[in-house]
Every structure is written in structure tokens, then in C-alpha cells.
Design a protein around this motif. Structure first.
Motif, PDB file in Angstrom:
ATOM      1  N   ASP A  24     -23.867  26.131 -27.849  1.00  0.00           N
ATOM      2  CA  ASP A  24     -24.979  26.934 -28.430  1.00  0.00           C
ATOM      3  C   ASP A  24     -24.708  28.207 -28.677  1.00  0.00           C
ATOM      4  OD1 ASP A  24     -26.689  24.515 -28.529  1.00  0.00           O
ATOM      5  OD2 ASP A  24     -27.733  24.910 -26.578  1.00  0.00           O
ATOM      6  N   TRP A  25     -23.830  28.731 -27.748  1.00  0.00           N
ATOM      7  CA  TRP A  25     -23.510  30.276 -27.758  1.00  0.00           C
ATOM      8  C   TRP A  25     -22.450  30.205 -28.911  1.00  0.00           C
ATOM      9  CZ3 TRP A  25     -22.423  31.166 -21.717  1.00  0.00           C
ATOM     10  CH2 TRP A  25     -23.448  30.840 -21.167  1.00  0.00           C
TER      11      TRP A  25
ATOM     12  N   PRO B 180     -32.495  29.365 -14.873  1.00  0.00           N
ATOM     13  CA  PRO B 180     -31.602  29.847 -14.051  1.00  0.00           C
ATOM     14  C   PRO B 180     -30.869  28.638 -13.081  1.00  0.00           C
ATOM     15  CG  PRO B 180     -33.532  30.855 -13.920  1.00  0.00           C
ATOM     16  CD  PRO B 180     -33.768  29.919 -14.811  1.00  0.00           C
ATOM     17  N   ALA B 181     -29.404  28.472 -12.905  1.00  0.00           N
ATOM     18  CA  ALA B 181     -29.031  27.541 -12.139  1.00  0.00           C
ATOM     19  C   ALA B 181     -29.122  27.753 -10.676  1.00  0.00           C
ATOM     20  CB  ALA B 181     -27.542  27.339 -12.515  1.00  0.00           C
ATOM     21  N   LYS B 182     -29.108  26.647  -9.795  1.00  0.00           N
ATOM     22  CA  LYS B 182     -29.330  27.162  -8.528  1.00  0.00           C
ATOM     23  C   LYS B 182     -28.114  26.757  -7.752  1.00  0.00           C
ATOM     24  CE  LYS B 182     -32.867  29.619  -7.876  1.00  0.00           C
ATOM     25  NZ  LYS B 182     -34.275  29.217  -7.382  1.00  0.00           N
TER      26      LYS B 182
ATOM     27  N   TRP C 288     -29.467  24.745 -20.228  1.00  0.00           N
ATOM     28  CA  TRP C 288     -28.897  25.569 -19.634  1.00  0.00           C
ATOM     29  C   TRP C 288     -29.610  26.939 -19.453  1.00  0.00           C
ATOM     30  CZ3 TRP C 288     -28.574  29.920 -22.783  1.00  0.00           C
ATOM     31  CH2 TRP C 288     -28.814  29.668 -24.301  1.00  0.00           C
TER      32      TRP C 288
ATOM     33  N   LYS D  23     -23.356  33.030 -10.320  1.00  0.00           N
ATOM     34  CA  LYS D  23     -24.453  32.308  -9.662  1.00  0.00           C
ATOM     35  C   LYS D  23     -25.470  31.709 -10.010  1.00  0.00           C
ATOM     36  CE  LYS D  23     -27.728  33.025  -5.695  1.00  0.00           C
ATOM     37  NZ  LYS D  23     -28.163  33.966  -4.812  1.00  0.00           N
ATOM     38  N   TYR D  24     -25.992  32.291 -11.199  1.00  0.00           N
ATOM     39  CA  TYR D  24     -27.207  31.635 -11.961  1.00  0.00           C
ATOM     40  C   TYR D  24     -26.704  30.799 -13.399  1.00  0.00           C
ATOM     41  CZ  TYR D  24     -30.443  33.626  -8.340  1.00  0.00           C
ATOM     42  OH  TYR D  24     -31.006  33.847  -7.298  1.00  0.00           O
ATOM     43  N   ALA D  25     -25.664  31.381 -13.568  1.00  0.00           N
ATOM     44  CA  ALA D  25     -25.033  30.864 -14.795  1.00  0.00           C
ATOM     45  C   ALA D  25     -24.853  29.194 -14.888  1.00  0.00           C
ATOM     46  CB  ALA D  25     -23.655  31.249 -15.148  1.00  0.00           C
ATOM     47  N   PRO D  26     -25.041  28.713 -16.067  1.00  0.00           N
ATOM     48  CA  PRO D  26     -25.061  27.223 -16.142  1.00  0.00           C
ATOM     49  C   PRO D  26     -23.710  26.437 -15.347  1.00  0.00           C
ATOM     50  CG  PRO D  26     -25.436  28.275 -18.339  1.00  0.00           C
ATOM     51  CD  PRO D  26     -25.177  29.158 -17.435  1.00  0.00           C
ATOM     52  N   LYS D  27     -23.958  25.338 -15.017  1.00  0.00           N
ATOM     53  CA  LYS D  27     -22.781  24.851 -14.441  1.00  0.00           C
ATOM     54  C   LYS D  27     -22.358  23.303 -15.133  1.00  0.00           C
ATOM     55  CE  LYS D  27     -22.782  27.815 -10.976  1.00  0.00           C
ATOM     56  NZ  LYS D  27     -24.109  28.386 -11.302  1.00  0.00           N
TER      57      LYS D  27
ATOM     58  N   LEU E 252     -27.662  35.895 -20.053  1.00  0.00           N
ATOM     59  CA  LEU E 252     -26.829  34.965 -20.759  1.00  0.00           C
ATOM     60  C   LEU E 252     -27.021  35.053 -22.238  1.00  0.00           C
ATOM     61  CD1 LEU E 252     -27.645  31.554 -18.856  1.00  0.00           C
ATOM     62  CD2 LEU E 252     -25.852  33.052 -18.326  1.00  0.00           C
ATOM     63  N   PRO E 253     -25.876  34.946 -22.989  1.00  0.00           N
ATOM     64  CA  PRO E 253     -26.136  34.767 -24.498  1.00  0.00           C
ATOM     65  C   PRO E 253     -27.492  33.960 -24.721  1.00  0.00           C
ATOM     66  CG  PRO E 253     -23.837  34.314 -23.940  1.00  0.00           C
ATOM     67  CD  PRO E 253     -24.715  34.157 -22.407  1.00  0.00           C
ATOM     68  N   GLY E 254     -28.077  34.278 -25.889  1.00  0.00           N
ATOM     69  CA  GLY E 254     -28.969  33.281 -26.349  1.00  0.00           C
ATOM     70  C   GLY E 254     -30.443  33.043 -25.714  1.00  0.00           C
ATOM     71  N   LEU E 255     -30.350  34.138 -24.492  1.00  0.00           N
ATOM     72  CA  LEU E 255     -31.853  34.273 -23.880  1.00  0.00           C
ATOM     73  C   LEU E 255     -32.643  35.458 -24.273  1.00  0.00           C
ATOM     74  CD1 LEU E 255     -30.810  33.841 -20.013  1.00  0.00           C
ATOM     75  CD2 LEU E 255     -31.626  32.019 -21.817  1.00  0.00           C
TER      76      LEU E 255
ATOM     77  N   ASP F  96     -23.979  21.566 -18.161  1.00  0.00           N
ATOM     78  CA  ASP F  96     -24.913  22.524 -18.919  1.00  0.00           C
ATOM     79  C   ASP F  96     -24.087  23.782 -19.450  1.00  0.00           C
ATOM     80  OD1 ASP F  96     -27.356  21.658 -18.579  1.00  0.00           O
ATOM     81  OD2 ASP F  96     -27.792  22.451 -16.648  1.00  0.00           O
TER      82      ASP F  96
ATOM     83  N   ASP G 269     -37.369  34.549 -21.178  1.00  0.00           N
ATOM     84  CA  ASP G 269     -36.506  33.522 -20.573  1.00  0.00           C
ATOM     85  C   ASP G 269     -36.297  34.116 -19.200  1.00  0.00           C
ATOM     86  OD1 ASP G 269     -35.651  31.350 -22.410  1.00  0.00           O
ATOM     87  OD2 ASP G 269     -34.759  33.008 -23.407  1.00  0.00           O
TER      88      ASP G 269
END
Lengths: 195, 465
Positions: free
Chosen positions: B259-260, A193-195, A190, B245-249, B117-120, B252, B30
Motif C-alpha cells: 500500500d505504501w 496499532p500492532a500489539k 495494518w 513496537k506498534y508498526a505492522p508485523k 506510519l505512511p498512509g495514516l 500486515d 488513525d
């Protein structure tokens, strides 16, 4: 960047706390390419506002200042201004964390001294300059006839003396980085970066 | 049983590639965020003939030099913006260019786009990178040499800072914000008070903050000497990020939440330093001098250098001289020439809402500029009717960028002018040569705009929701 072990030159005092990086180099100069030299930008506004400022008269290699020197912005240009002016060592009770790292990356010593000693040195120096000698290996300096010992992180000492470029050092660990990257992608999918 | 660990311990461990005998650690990065000011870093990389190691983890945005008003662009500014574009193109890095719909201040768009994001671990050649710690990330500013190193290797050498926890118990009073919490602790502990430490902000008053409020708090960590500030992630964090937009989907996202959820400091984790403050004791704060530590409640008076703690008298005198203030003057009542609302500290939608709440239906006595933190926030504020409140009150509504916080784009305060500002630094010359800056929350800036002087916002909020 070449390293250094000892230096001799003039020391000057800057009797102020929180000399931030905005003062060390005002933002408007920062778009200048480094090749043009940053020495004239050092404390530009402070020096212009005060024609008698010690750095208008002294080509100091060593500065003594009060606490929290180089606080504020991460602009490495503040270190470029000091180095291009000719400064190689700053003595103060504390430094901005990012400033210290930037300094060591550019051959500038950020040496911590107890507050009382800094006050004595500032008192000795007044508004004039004095001879100074700095020895990185010994962690000793002589400023205006006064012998002082300063604390320096051993990693920083080594870096200053050798003038190493971290990118070369890190290249030796390329395998470890590749391994970590692969494991990270597997474990924390995760995190890309998601696309 | 394993030793209880802090949030910092966990983040540090998860990013450690190797640790040298001298305890310097090589950390994995990251997200690397770059801006026009990163040109020195790119120049170093080019001088070595190297390419960016991880273009997919590197994001470029125009912010420091971004013009916020229409008109002809100075050649120097155009050159800085063009250089970033050329570097991004040459290294195949995503670019949020000047007129991009997602452009904005780097520390505003990172979270807004879900890049944060958290954890990065997040790095940027800017000291206010500590902002991203609000999500439970390891985030800190670096200089140009380190920028070049990250570009070349996607790693950074670092010594682990000491762990410090600042706990805010209690509840914030009406009209008091996280900006006041930050200036309050910095005044108490000093501009180098947290030197060498990573701060974790904790306590009920922190938990009750929105993500915007937490970002303001973490943003100002560097003004108290800490390179990193962080808040443990919780449901507020997750709700903010979901769908960005770039957050996990999908899958994920679920794995990320798992994890967070394990990131917050363990109950018995030991901190090298603890400070506990009561949020209910905090009044709206303004600065009177030239360091963020020169801060007092608006109900106070300009301090007397002859009564300064030892070693500070000279510095206070120089500050008051620069600020043209006399000891004993009530802070509430100091006339200002102009105001500014914006910056990575207080240029988010919630900040604009707070200012608008005060300004609605009122007229300002002094001119001022409002620069939203991003193009997205600008649109949102226009949709919500906030922009109209600002312009009807008499303020100028501009585009997004670092703007008058640092003056690189030409938005400056003239010499000798006094500005009530929602920004982060009241340093000499920060907003322009000879400019006099008073830092405060966006609501307090709005109050100063209405009365024309530093003002306690609380009475102006009575009867307003």
C-alpha cells in the motif's frame, strides 16, 4: 457557544506583522482553567512592557493587524484570551491556519483584507480607537467611518452566525463514520496499532 | 485512465468519510496523540458527558510540562501531569507517563514507537504535528475544540489545502543540515509563505535525508505557514519503521509495504504551486529576529530596517530592538549567553550525534542544556558515549521533554539573555520572558557553545568524520 450576526464596538490597531500565539498568550498562563477567564492574559508581556499599549486603554472588540496574525503554536488559549478580553473580530492580510480554525470555533471572526487596506486602516486608527460595526451576513464592516468588504469562507460565516458545535453536526453522520471505520479495518488492517 | 494524483490527493481520498456541498470534508483520524496541553479538549468532552470514541487509536504522553532535571516539581506542573494521567485513565487511553521508558516528546515518540506510519492520518493538539508527514502521512496540528471533536468522534472536518511542492535539487554541503534547508526556504518565502498549502518536499537532497532529517524539515513546515508538510515514503522510511513496537508485523507488514509503495505522487500530478531550490546553495543558517523568516546565512550581517522591503521596516526595527542587535553587525561573532539542544525539531539521535561530532574533545565557553527528545534516545545517547561528550564539554545532560523550546516546565532563558537554540521558534518571549533566541541546527548550536558566539560550524568540522 452562541452565534452572532452584527457587532458594534471599538476598533484598535496593532501595527505589527507575525503577532504569534506566544505573544497573544505567553505559555506560562496556559495551565489556567478556562473558567477563570483568559482576558487578562491577552498580549500580557507586550502590554506590561508598554504601559501606553492601546489595549491597556481600549476595550476593543475589533482589532486590525498586519500579516500572519496568530501564527505559530496551535494553542487555542490565544483565542480564549482574545474572546475573554472582548474581541470578536480581527482584520488582517493573513492568519495562521490553525488560529483561524480555532477562532471560528470560538465565535471570533478572522477576516482577511488586502494589505493596502490594512495599512490605511492602521493609519486611520493610529494609537487611538474608533467606532466599528461588523456585519457577518453582508460581509461588510465600517471601521472609523470607512466602509470595507471582507472575504469570509461561507462555512465559517455560517458557523459564526449559528454558533454551532461541530460534535453535534458530526453526530448526524454517525452511520457514515461507522461504515468507513469498518471498511477501513478490512482494507487497511495494518493501520491499527500492532500489539 | 485516472487523473494523476499527488501524495496529498491519495492520503486525502483514503481518509474521506464524506464531503459536504461546501467542500468541507470529514476525515478519519488513525492516530490521535494527546499531551498535558490537551486538558481543554478533555474538559470539553467531559462537559458533554462523552467518552473517547477510539481509545485504542489515542495515545497520551507527558512532554510539554515534563521536568527535565531532578528537584522539587512545582505544584502547577505536577497538576498538569496528574490531569493528563487522570484523563488517560478515565478514558482508557495508553499513557506514556513521566518516568515511562518510552516517554518523550510526542513528535519524537510517535515515529520511534512505529505509531507514525505512511498512509495514516495523524492529529495532535500541537502545531508541530506536521513532523509525522515525513513518513508520507497526513498529519496536522489542531486546536482544543478540534481535539475534543476527535476525542468524541475520531474524525475532523477540514478543507483540503492546496498542494505545493518544494523541490531541493543538488547536494547539501558539509555541515549543512535539513534545519538549514527549512530556515532557508522560510526566509525566502516568508513565515506565511506556504499559507493554505500542504507542502510536499521532493528532490535529490530530500531523498538523501535520513528520516530524522526529513522529520526536521516537515516539523518546520508550520513556521512557513503550512499546516502540513510531507515526504513520499521510500526504502529509507520502511527501513526506519521495520520492527518498531506498534508498526505492522509479518503479513500486515507486507501488505503495508504494498500500500505504501503506491502513495508517492504520480509522475504527472499537478501541484497548485511549485518552488525549486538548490541545496548546494545553502549555507548554515541562523535567525537574527523574532520570526523564523528572519533568517540568514551565518556569513551574513544583521539587516538594516531602512533597507527592508516595503511594509517590513517597522517589524524589523521592533525585532532588532527586542534582540538588541545593530544593523550591519556580522552574524558570525554575536556573543551568546547559553545554548540549548533538544525539541521536536532537533532532539533526535542524529541531531545529538551531529552536535557531539563538533563538541568531542572540546570545551564550551558558555553553559547549555541538552535535552534528548525521548527517554529511549537518552539511553541510546548514553550507550553511544554522546552524553559523555556533552558533559565533558561542559553542557548539562537532562531528561527528555519540550523543555527550553517552550519553557512550560520551568527550563527558561532569563530576560535579556541570548540563546543559540536548536528549536523551532524565535518568537518574543518563547523561551522565557525577554529571552533572545537564535535558531540554528544542532551542529551550529554546538559551534556557538565552543566559541561563545554565533559561529560558522564548517571550519570546526574539518578533519572530523
Amino acid at each position: 457557544m452562541s452565534g452572532w450576526t452584527t457587532l458594534d464596538g471599538l476598533a484598535a490597531g496593532l501595527p505589527a506583522a507575525n503577532i504569534d500565539t506566544d505573544q497573544l498568550i505567553p505559555a506560562r498562563f496556559m495551565s489556567t482553567p478556562r473558567a477563570e477567564g483568559y482576558g487578562d492574559f491577552l498580549l500580557n508581556d507586550v502590554r506590561q512592557d508598554n504601559p501606553d499599549h492601546v489595549l491597556n486603554n481600549v476595550a476593543a472588540k475589533v482589532l486590525v493587524a498586519r500579516r500572519n496574525f496568530g501564527s505559530g503554536s496551535s494553542r487555542e488559549a490565544a483565542v480564549y484570551a482574545l474572546v475573554d478580553f472582548g474581541v470578536r473580530a480581527v482584520f488582517a492580510p493573513s492568519f495562521g491556519d490553525i488560529f483561524s480554525a480555532n477562532a471560528v470555533n470560538n465565535g471570533l471572526l478572522p477576516a482577511r483584507l488586502p494589505e493596502e487596506l490594512v495599512e490605511e486602516l492602521l493609519n486611520d486608527l493610529g494609537e487611538s480607537s474608533a467606532e466599528a460595526h461588523v456585519d457577518l451576513a453582508k460581509g461588510m464592516a465600517r471601521i472609523d467611518g470607512r466602509d470595507i468588504q471582507f472575504d469570509l469562507d461561507p462555512v465559517w460565516r455560517e458557523k459564526l452566525m449559528n454558533g454551532w458545535d461541530d460534535i453535534d453536526l458530526t453526530a448526524q453522520h454517525a452511520d457514515a463514520i461507522t461504515k468507513f471505520r469498518g471498511e477501513g479495518m478490512a482494507r487497511f488492517g495494518w493501520a491499527r496499532p500492532a500489539k | 485512465m485516472t487523473e494523476p494524483r499527488t501524495l496529498l490527493d491519495k492520503l486525502w481520498h483514503n481518509h474521506t468519510i464524506l464531503r459536504r456541498d461546501d467542500s468541507t470534508t470529514l476525515l478519519w483520524v488513525d492516530r490521535h496523540l494527546v499531551h498535558e496541553g490537551s486538558h481543554h479538549g478533555f474538559a470539553r468532552l467531559d462537559a458533554r458527558g462523552q467518552k473517547v470514541a477510539e481509545p485504542d487509536l489515542t495515545f497520551a504522553v507527558v512532554d510539554h510540562y515534563a521536568p527535565t532535571r531532578s528537584g522539587k516539581m512545582e505544584p502547577n506542573i505536577a497538576r498538569m501531569i496528574r490531569t493528563l494521567g487522570e484523563n488517560a485513565c478515565a478514558h482508557n487511553i495508553a499513557l506514556f507517563d513521566l518516568h515511562d521508558a518510552e516517554q518523550g516528546i510526542v513528535h519524537v515518540i510517535g515515529p520511534e514507537l512505529g505509531l507514525t506510519l505512511p498512509g495514516l492520518q495523524i492529529n495532535c493538539g500541537d502545531s508541530h504535528t506536521s513532523t509525522h508527514g515525513a513518513f508520507g502521512a497526513l498529519a496536522f496540528g489542531v486546536g482544543a475544540t478540534e481535539v475534543a471533536h476527535i476525542l468524541a468522534t475520531q474524525t475532523v472536518w477540514q478543507k483540503k489545502p492546496r498542494a505545493m511542492r518544494i523541490t531541493f535539487d543538488g547536494t547539501l554541503g558539509a555541515g549543512v543540515t535539513s534545519k538549514d534547508m527549512a530556515l532557508h526556504w522560510i526566509a525566502l518565502l516568508g513565515a506565511d509563505g506556504a499559507h493554505g498549502h500542504a507542502i510536499e518536499y521532493a528532490g535529490a537532497a530530500v531523498r538523501n535525508l535520513s528520516m530524522e532529517g526529513r522529520m526536521t524539515l516537515c516539523n518546520l513546515s508550520i513556521e512557513g505557514g503550512a499546516r502540513m508538510g510531507m515526504v513520499a515514503p521510500d526504502q529509507v522510511t520502511f527501513d526506519y519503521l521495520e520492527g518498531r513496537k506498534y508498526a505492522p508485523k509479518s503479513d500486515d507488514w507486507a501488505r503495508a509495504i504494498t500500500d505504501w509503495t503506491g502513495l508517492p505522487s504520480d509522475e504527472d500530478a499537478a501541484f497548485d504551486r511549485e518552488e525549486t531550490l538548490n541545496a548546494s546553495d545553502i549555507a548554515p543558517v541562523v535567525t537574527w529576529g523574532t520570526s523564523p523568516e528572519d533568517a540568514l546565512p551565518i556569513t551574513g550581517t544583521v539587516p538594516d530596517p531602512t533597507k527592508a522591503p516595503s511594509g517590513k521596516g517597522e517589524t524589523w526595527r521592533a525585532a532588532l530592538d527586542y534582540m538588541a542587535l545593530k544593523p550591519g553587525t556580522p552574524l558570525d561573532g554575536i556573543a551568546v549567553d547559553q545554548v540549548f539542544i533538544g525539541s521536536c525539531t532537533n532532539g533526535r539521535i542524529e541531531d545529538l550525534r551531529l552536535a557531539a561530532q563538533v563538541l568531542k574533545g572540546r570545551k564550551t565557553r558558555v553553559p547549555g542544556l541538552v535535552s534528548p527528545g525521548s527517554a529511549q534516545i537518552k539511553r541510546q545517547a548514553e550507550e553511544e558515549g554522546l552524553a559523555r561528550i556533552f558533559t565533558e564539554a561542559g553542557l548539562e545532560w537532562a531528561d527528555s521533554g519540550c523543555s527550553m523550546c517552550v519553557g512550560m516546565n520551568g527550563d527558561r532563558v532569563e530576560a535579556g539573555k541570548r540563546c543559540a537554540s536548536s528549536t523551532n521558534r524565535n518568537f518574543k518571549g518563547r523561551q522565557g520572558r525577554g529571552a533572545r533566541t537564535h535558531l540554528m541546527s544542532p551542529s551550529m548550536v554546538a559551534a556557538a557553545a565552543i566559541t561563545g558566539h554565533l559561529t560558522d560550524v564548517r571550519p570546526l568540522l574539518e578533519g572530523r568524520e
